[in-house]
Design a protein around this motif. Sequence first.
Motif, PDB file in Angstrom:
ATOM      1  N   VAL A  67      40.054  67.839  86.986  1.00 24.92           N
ATOM      2  CA  VAL A  67      40.341  67.508  88.378  1.00 24.92           C
ATOM      3  C   VAL A  67      40.279  65.994  88.516  1.00 24.92           C
ATOM      4  O   VAL A  67      39.272  65.371  88.170  1.00 24.92           O
ATOM      5  N   LEU A  68      41.347  65.403  89.016  1.00 27.95           N
ATOM      6  CA  LEU A  68      41.415  63.962  89.231  1.00 27.95           C
ATOM      7  C   LEU A  68      41.471  63.699  90.731  1.00 27.95           C
ATOM      8  O   LEU A  68      42.405  64.123  91.412  1.00 27.95           O
ATOM      9  N   GLU A  69      40.455  63.010  91.238  1.00 29.96           N
ATOM     10  CA  GLU A  69      40.513  62.608  92.642  1.00 29.96           C
ATOM     11  C   GLU A  69      40.948  61.162  92.731  1.00 29.96           C
ATOM     12  O   GLU A  69      40.321  60.270  92.153  1.00 29.96           O
ATOM     13  N   VAL A  70      42.013  60.911  93.473  1.00 22.45           N
ATOM     14  CA  VAL A  70      42.564  59.570  93.648  1.00 22.45           C
ATOM     15  C   VAL A  70      42.088  59.016  94.986  1.00 22.45           C
ATOM     16  O   VAL A  70      42.183  59.686  96.015  1.00 22.45           O
TER      17      VAL A  70
ATOM     18  N   LYS B 145      35.959  69.030  84.081  1.00 24.69           N
ATOM     19  CA  LYS B 145      35.860  67.576  84.042  1.00 24.69           C
ATOM     20  C   LYS B 145      36.389  67.039  85.361  1.00 24.69           C
ATOM     21  O   LYS B 145      37.526  67.330  85.753  1.00 24.69           O
ATOM     22  N   VAL B 146      35.561  66.279  86.078  1.00 22.88           N
ATOM     23  CA  VAL B 146      35.959  65.647  87.336  1.00 22.88           C
ATOM     24  C   VAL B 146      36.069  64.148  87.097  1.00 22.88           C
ATOM     25  O   VAL B 146      35.099  63.502  86.681  1.00 22.88           O
ATOM     26  N   ILE B 147      37.240  63.604  87.367  1.00 20.66           N
ATOM     27  CA  ILE B 147      37.456  62.169  87.216  1.00 20.66           C
ATOM     28  C   ILE B 147      37.760  61.608  88.598  1.00 20.66           C
ATOM     29  O   ILE B 147      38.762  61.963  89.225  1.00 20.66           O
ATOM     30  N   ALA B 148      36.876  60.761  89.085  1.00 22.64           N
ATOM     31  CA  ALA B 148      37.005  60.186  90.424  1.00 22.64           C
ATOM     32  C   ALA B 148      37.398  58.718  90.288  1.00 22.64           C
ATOM     33  O   ALA B 148      36.659  57.931  89.695  1.00 22.64           O
ATOM     34  N   VAL B 149      38.561  58.368  90.808  1.00 21.73           N
ATOM     35  CA  VAL B 149      39.062  56.999  90.645  1.00 21.73           C
ATOM     36  C   VAL B 149      39.298  56.349  91.996  1.00 21.73           C
ATOM     37  O   VAL B 149      39.625  57.012  92.984  1.00 21.73           O
ATOM     38  N   ASP B 150      39.120  55.038  92.017  1.00 20.28           N
ATOM     39  CA  ASP B 150      39.382  54.251  93.213  1.00 20.28           C
ATOM     40  C   ASP B 150      39.703  52.832  92.755  1.00 20.28           C
ATOM     41  O   ASP B 150      39.177  52.385  91.733  1.00 20.28           O
ATOM     42  N   PHE B 151      40.565  52.140  93.503  1.00 23.64           N
ATOM     43  CA  PHE B 151      40.851  50.775  93.066  1.00 23.64           C
ATOM     44  C   PHE B 151      39.852  49.762  93.612  1.00 23.64           C
ATOM     45  O   PHE B 151      39.929  48.582  93.311  1.00 23.64           O
ATOM     46  N   SER B 152      38.871  50.229  94.374  1.00 27.28           N
ATOM     47  CA  SER B 152      37.787  49.373  94.836  1.00 27.28           C
ATOM     48  C   SER B 152      36.620  49.421  93.852  1.00 27.28           C
ATOM     49  O   SER B 152      36.044  50.480  93.593  1.00 27.28           O
ATOM     50  N   LYS B 153      36.284  48.283  93.328  1.00 23.23           N
ATOM     51  CA  LYS B 153      35.151  48.187  92.404  1.00 23.23           C
ATOM     52  C   LYS B 153      33.863  48.633  93.076  1.00 23.23           C
ATOM     53  O   LYS B 153      33.019  49.305  92.475  1.00 23.23           O
TER      54      LYS B 153
ATOM     55  N   VAL C  60      46.431  53.664  91.880  1.00 19.60           N
ATOM     56  CA  VAL C  60      47.429  54.722  91.747  1.00 19.60           C
ATOM     57  C   VAL C  60      48.854  54.166  91.770  1.00 19.60           C
ATOM     58  O   VAL C  60      49.782  54.796  91.269  1.00 19.60           O
ATOM     59  N   ALA C  61      49.024  52.976  92.330  1.00 23.00           N
ATOM     60  CA  ALA C  61      50.352  52.359  92.380  1.00 23.00           C
ATOM     61  C   ALA C  61      50.531  51.306  91.295  1.00 23.00           C
ATOM     62  O   ALA C  61      51.459  50.494  91.359  1.00 23.00           O
ATOM     63  N   GLY C  62      49.657  51.302  90.297  1.00 22.11           N
ATOM     64  CA  GLY C  62      49.744  50.351  89.204  1.00 22.11           C
ATOM     65  C   GLY C  62      50.660  50.839  88.089  1.00 22.11           C
ATOM     66  O   GLY C  62      51.379  51.831  88.227  1.00 22.11           O
ATOM     67  N   GLU C  63      50.573  50.154  86.939  1.00 22.36           N
ATOM     68  CA  GLU C  63      51.483  50.445  85.829  1.00 22.36           C
ATOM     69  C   GLU C  63      50.844  51.274  84.723  1.00 22.36           C
ATOM     70  O   GLU C  63      51.526  51.646  83.758  1.00 22.36           O
TER      71      GLU C  63
END
Length: 342
Positions: free
Chosen positions: A150-153, A174-182, A208-211
């Motif tokens: 599970v990927l949380e954006v 497996k839970v993967i939690a992502v954010d572009f804020s450090k 999420v809008a990166g390359e």
Amino acid sequence: MAPDRGVEEAIASLDLGAQHGELVTETKPATETVPSHLSHDPATNAKQSDPFQFGQRFLSEDDDVFAYNAWDHVEPDSAHYEYCETQYAAQRASPVSDFDRARFNENPEKWWDLFYKQKTSTFFKDRKWLVQEFPVLSEVTSRDAGEKVVLEVGAGAGNTAFPILRMNENPDLKVIAVDFSKKAVETMRNAKDYTEANGVMAAEIWDVAGETLPPGVDEGSVDIVIMIFIFSALNPKQWQQALANIQRVLKPDGEVLFRDYGRGDLAQVRFKAGRWMEDNFYVRGDGTRVYFFEKEELETLWGGAFEVCNLDVDRRLIVNRQRRIKMYRCWIQGRFRKKERS
């Protein structure tokens, strides 16, 4: 739909939650003599069951609108829509300055870092409504579900990821939690739930809008992507890249669980001068951005590479009983399934 995903912050008066996600609503009746309604279990009268079931309190002509703090599926009247159009015209007449437009769009992560730096982890409310709204989460967390990712954006402080961990019985999840804020990622990593996750959860920085793909995530490896009040934080110019990235990480038939702001939501109508950047796209007072979607717009955006399993407008009437004020919230919630490439 999600708090922000999403509807769990109590509202007696509006606060920052009105702009940054979903509002919870109190479920207590105004008096003990309030009759049960179409959706209410007479045994509990005001639906004070645990957990509270959203989406089941209907407003009829005979109801006292101020008997409860919230009503579900309430379509605003024509006067409200006319008021909204007047507000939108005033917003367009006083747009954000060119200088501010540039600085808010160039480094959006800076403003989210400041947001999470200023808020303690106790500010954020766990999204307890997730399983009710997205039953597939019960399936992937069940004991015999097998290997699931599970990927949380846009995971923020972990108020989606941590409730999933607490309900999980699947040793292969497996839970993967992502954010572009450090700062958001730091908040998650410093949480007690994270240290006790025993490797089930990973918190990573990712745009999420990166390359690139998220750290540790292979192409075509994710079963479920969760996007709660995150798509609206992107500049419309970033949407296509974000969609391409989500498509890359998902397995064939993988699903996106989506909740975000709908056009006409209270948070949009309340914006004052100097916040409008383009139609339905604004910058808040804290520098974070937000877009308000039409249902048809999302159908078009997601309908290319994804099957739109369902997509509905979630309208709620929030009531301040003490001040006798009615406030309309509008979210859009749906599920999208990755299409097989032909």
